[in-house]
Enzyme design. Structure first.
Site, short mmCIF file in Angstrom:
data_model
loop_
_atom_site.label_atom_id
_atom_site.label_comp_id
_atom_site.label_asym_id
_atom_site.label_seq_id
_atom_site.Cartn_x
_atom_site.Cartn_y
_atom_site.Cartn_z
N THR A 191 0.86 -1.18 0.00
CA THR A 191 0.00 0.00 0.00
C THR A 191 0.89 1.23 0.00
O THR A 191 1.92 1.25 0.68
CB THR A 191 -0.92 0.04 1.24
OG1 THR A 191 -1.53 -1.22 1.41
CG2 THR A 191 -1.97 1.12 1.11
N THR A 205 -1.60 1.65 -8.07
CA THR A 205 -0.40 2.09 -8.77
C THR A 205 0.57 0.91 -8.81
O THR A 205 0.41 -0.07 -8.08
CB THR A 205 0.26 3.30 -8.09
OG1 THR A 205 0.85 2.89 -6.84
CG2 THR A 205 -0.76 4.40 -7.82
N PRO A 229 2.76 -3.99 -6.56
CA PRO A 229 1.50 -3.23 -6.61
C PRO A 229 1.37 -2.37 -5.35
O PRO A 229 1.59 -2.85 -4.24
CB PRO A 229 0.42 -4.32 -6.63
CG PRO A 229 1.14 -5.58 -7.00
CD PRO A 229 2.53 -5.44 -6.50
N GLU A 230 1.03 -1.12 -5.53
CA GLU A 230 0.88 -0.19 -4.41
C GLU A 230 -0.52 0.42 -4.47
O GLU A 230 -0.77 1.36 -5.24
CB GLU A 230 1.94 0.92 -4.49
CG GLU A 230 3.37 0.45 -4.34
CD GLU A 230 3.87 0.57 -2.90
OE1 GLU A 230 3.07 0.96 -2.04
OE2 GLU A 230 5.06 0.27 -2.67
N THR A 231 -1.45 -0.11 -3.69
CA THR A 231 -2.78 0.49 -3.66
C THR A 231 -2.71 1.83 -2.93
O THR A 231 -1.82 2.06 -2.10
CB THR A 231 -3.80 -0.42 -2.99
OG1 THR A 231 -3.38 -0.67 -1.64
CG2 THR A 231 -3.95 -1.73 -3.75
#
Length: 583
Positions: free
Chosen positions: A201, A212, A287-289
């Site tokens: 995250t 992102t 993955p970076e929420t």
């Protein structure tokens, strides 16, 4: 009457023949994440119910709890060597490295379940084996709280970033201080996946995206894989997520504070997961929420992206395998290796960025202007994306490194990371290239348990050096060649020297008393006219030196036979060919 019947049916206990496979996230209100016990028990149930799923322990962690791996394979084959023989691609998903960022934990639980229960998803595994680490930082997940992710919008409770020894495990992939990292290294080396995904995250700015993505930095990835990543894999992921109504953008890290300054690509060194994976020709992703979006859409977008990875690898398995094989083949003959990189700001791509206008208003805390993002003013506009890095320092690889057996911590890490080691069968004196640490900078504060060294300046010297039976020979004709260069060359930002594994050579062990060495120094200069000339030249060029008697004695001492030859000599020697007595 109908309403009453429906209500009564809803209150009936669940059919015991149809077990409830909902996860804690699905049973909750969209703002809950599974506890460690719930997560592991869920996978244990899946393992017991489905032969396609194998759950097993994969080493220890600093918490004392085991690291688990979950393997999903249609024929139940969970053996890495056998999977390779069947020409399957491996997608490796790792969750919970920062347990306060738990979307991947919950999304993977649902994903693994669905991939064995849903026919259309099962088909994606005909040529793909899925490996999932349910929770990497078990230690942090057990440290559950509701306050430490102060910038984050849910879930209600979550784990802590640091592990049991307070390490950030996403800085531990090279130094491997934690048992977690050492267990991971062995697991990763067994599988050597084509694609590695570690779920996260974000922190930082506000914008419209829920998801992102950090991909392995294209210039640091092997060219054969970089071309594949840029031309096939990334476009497919972005298009797939757009179709699913989860538009993505590269990880949001602005050059300044607002989008107008441009996005900067993340340069991941091997301390990070994607940087580590690239050393072994694995394409890595983080993955970076977006932290400010609600937890439910963050989990849902993570699920969608993980599914997109598997679907793409399934349909493009042959091309991915060919690109990986070509990168592996070329790596064995590669002679020059970049160690450091510099951002090229003259090269910029352009992305359509969906953001919010950045504005200022008086702070209620300080009364001074503060930044905020105005969600009533969304925009879509082109911004520059700086993601081109050029090599700043490149080294030629030697034929082998020679490592004295005294350096056990380094040898242990080489073993864990799949390095082929050989040992000298007898005492021997060899012609090698030695490196001396002429200068370096050390961080004034500890970073992940170390005082990092940087800006290393070397002096190299050909030498005859004595090595002993049992000392290690590490040839570079092996798949771990890039890992070896980037850990054993002192100037690499994540070398074992940078992390302090060789600090004892930086301390001088013997010295002199001025009044005793005065006569010896004079004798040294009488016997070496050239050295006398060098001293006189330095006296003329450096007035402060000329006035400092102690500095001049020190200079003579360091150029005399009395100075210890191992002071600041890097213990690992570079060897460039010949015959070695090997056990």
């Amino acid at each position: 009457m109908l309403v009453a019947m429906l209500l009564a049916a809803a209150l009936l206990p669940a059919d015991p023949a149809k077990p409830d496979w909902r996860t804690p996230f699905e049973r909750g209100d969209g703002n809950t994440t599974a506890t460690y016990a719930e997560c592991i028990q869920f996978y244990q149930r899946l393992d017991a119910a489905y032969p396609e799923i194998t759950m097993r322990e994969a080493g220890s962690t600093d918490s004392g709890q085991p690291l688990h791996e979950v393997v999903v394979s249609l024929d139940g084959d969970a053996d890495p060597a056998s999977v390779r023989q069947k020409n399957r691609r491996v997608v490796f998903i790792q969750n919970g490295i920062h347990p306060g960022e738990p979307e991947g934990i919950d999304a993977s639980m649902m994903l693994v379940r669905d991939y064995v229960q849903k026919k259309d998803l099962r088909a994606q595994l005909s040529n793909v084996t899925l490996v999932v680490v349910p929770v990497y930082n078990v230690d942090g997940m057990l440290n559950r709280n509701s306050t430490t992710r102060v910038n984050q919008n849910g879930p209600r409770d979550y784990g802590f970033r640091g592990n049991a020894r307070n390490y950030d495990l996403n800085r531990d992939y090279i130094k491997q201080n934690s048992r977690n990292a050492r267990s991971f290294a062995q697991l990763f080396q067994r599988w050597r996946p084509e694609v590695f995904v570690e779920t996260h995250t974000s922190n930082g700015a506000d914008y419209q995206y829920t998801m992102t993505l950090i991909a392995t930095q294209k210039d640091k990835l092997h060219p054969a894989l970089s071309q594949y990543l840029q031309q096939r894999l990334l476009p497919a992921l972005y298009q797939g997520m757009e179709k699913r109504k989860w538009p993505m953008v590269p990880y949001v890290d602005f050059e300044g504070q607002t989008p107008e300054s441009g996005l900067v690509g993340f340069l991941e060194t091997p301390r990070y997961s994607t940087g580590y994976a690239a050393l072994f020709n694995t394409i890595g992703f983080m993955p970076e929420t977006h932290m400010l979006k609600a937890f439910k859409p963050r989990v849902e977008s993570t699920y969608a992206l993980l599914d997109e990875f598997i679907r793409f690898v399934h349909r493009d398995a042959d091309a991915l395998g060919a690109a990986r094989a070509e990168a592996d083949r070329q790596l064995l003959t590669q002679t020059a290796f970049p160690l450091t990189w510099k951002l090229d700001k003259s090269a910029a791509d352009e992305v359509q960025f969906r953001g919010y206008e950045g504005r200022t208003r008086p702070s209620e805390v300080s009364g001074l202007p503060r930044l905020y993002y105005d969600r009533k003013a969304p925009f879509t506009r082109p911004v520059k994306y700086y993601n081109t890095y050029r090599p700043a320092l490149t080294v030629e690889r030697p034929a082998a490194y020679l490592i004295p057996q005294a350096w056990e911590e380094v040898i242990e890490r080489l073993r864990l990371n799949g390095v082929r080691l050989q040992r000298l069968s007898q005492d021997v004196t060899l012609s090698v290239e030695s490196q001396y640490i002429d200068d370096f900078q050390t961080s004034p504060r500890p970073y992940e348990g170390h005082y990092l060294h940087s800006q290393v300046k070397l002096r190299t010297a050909p030498q005859q050096r004595a090595f002993h039976r049992g000392d290690y020979v590490v040839t570079l004709d092996q798949p771990a060649v890039r890992y070896l260069v980037e850990t054993l060359e002192p100037q690499s930002p994540d070398s074992f020297f940078a992390w302090g594994f060789f600090d004892s050579v930086l301390q001088q062990k013997e010295h002199f008393s001025d009044y005793v060495f005065e006569d010896l120094a004079a004798d040294v200069l009488r016997q070496s006219p050239d050295l006398r000339q060098q001293l006189e030249a330095k006296q003329k060029s450096d007035p402060a030196f000329a006035k400092d008697a102690t500095a001049q004695l020190e200079w003579v001492f360091r150029h005399s036979p009395y100075h210890e030859p191992t002071y600041r000599r890097y213990p690992v020697a570079r060897w460039n060919g010949g015959t070695l007595p090997i056990e």
